[in-house]
Design an enzyme around this catalytic site. Sequence first.
Site, short mmCIF file in Angstrom:
data_model
loop_
_atom_site.label_atom_id
_atom_site.label_comp_id
_atom_site.label_asym_id
_atom_site.label_seq_id
_atom_site.Cartn_x
_atom_site.Cartn_y
_atom_site.Cartn_z
CB CYS A 1 34.50 31.29 34.98
SG CYS A 1 35.79 31.06 33.74
CD GLN B 1 33.97 31.23 38.24
OE1 GLN B 1 34.84 32.06 38.34
NE2 GLN B 1 32.69 31.56 38.17
CG HIS C 1 38.59 28.37 38.85
ND1 HIS C 1 38.90 28.91 40.09
CD2 HIS C 1 38.30 29.43 38.04
CE1 HIS C 1 38.81 30.23 40.01
NE2 HIS C 1 38.45 30.57 38.80
NE ARG D 1 43.58 32.68 39.56
CZ ARG D 1 42.60 33.22 38.84
NH1 ARG D 1 42.85 34.12 37.92
NH2 ARG D 1 41.34 32.87 39.04
CG ASP E 1 36.91 28.89 30.72
OD1 ASP E 1 36.97 30.14 30.67
OD2 ASP E 1 37.77 28.19 31.29
NE ARG F 1 35.24 32.96 42.11
CZ ARG F 1 36.40 33.14 41.47
NH1 ARG F 1 36.40 33.43 40.19
NH2 ARG F 1 37.56 32.98 42.09
#
Length: 302
Positions: free
Chosen positions: A260, A132, A129, A102, A220, A288
């Site tokens: 998310c 996700q 991402h 990440r 988001d 996830r």
Amino acid sequence: MKHLLKLLDVSEKEILEILNLADQLKYERKHGIPHRHLEGKSLGMIFQKASTRTRLSFETGMYQLGGQALFLSNRDLQIGRGEPVQDTARVMSRYLDGIMIRTFAQQEVEDLAKYGTIPVINGLTDFCHPCQILADLMTVREKKGSFAGLKACFIGDGNNMANSLIVGCLKVGMKFSIACPDGYRPDSRVLDFAKDYGDKFTLTDNVLEAAADADVVITDVWASMGQEDEKAKREAAFKGYQVNDGVMKAARGDAMVLHCLPAHREEEITAKVFEEHADEIFEEAENRLHAQKAVMVKLMKD
Ligand code: CP
Ligand code: NVA
């Protein structure tokens, strides 16, 4: 498929293979059926940004698969003191069986894959991402049965989530509509990709137009990790780009909501809509675990 760097690189067939395996692993976990596909394997997890879900799901997922995960924070690694990615990749490849990273720049993830010899998994960059979105697609298919004929909409910042959702949703056959203010549009590489999908993809600054008849409503945060200094400016720019009762009224009556997480109530989503759809949002968070276990099995199993 050797790595998971971005969904632009992954075919529809590969996405569906991962989702099918994720469903199977979820079923096995719920029924106490062991699935130690990665016995004796190690995953290095490099974190240059904060995380709750990504760290927990990879770490516990690797344990459930019979392997181990090593949490490597930027503060502790030599990479944080300037050791080049090229060297880090070649060293890690000699100890580990896979790397999850990440970070900020997508190029760093691509370089790890280029210079190393083991699978690399993108756990979020400023660009995308993918992990996700695999969990999101799994959640949509679970709730809706299939992707056929569905429309997803995204309200807010054309950020890493938006970039990956556009690619993932279009690849599996959904329609996608995004509403974002001028200056906060998705990445041009993603908009170029979406051009091939004709009117299955729409970009607008009108929230209700994007949400019209949507089966899946997604949002988001307005300020992503690394954009903390822009918070005030972004709050002004995104005023009105909120998932609220008005948006839900424009969407289909049985629309589901995804986020998310972490969520900022009364910014990108009202507390009311969030709580009304909490079951879907936390199922998404759980998924996830299952989706990433599927990715690790696909990439790391002998
Ligand atoms: N959704 C997500 O990636 O959460 P974390 O930042 O907590 O890992
Ligand atoms: N867009 C958010 C996603 C967090 C999981 C960020 O990058 O901070």
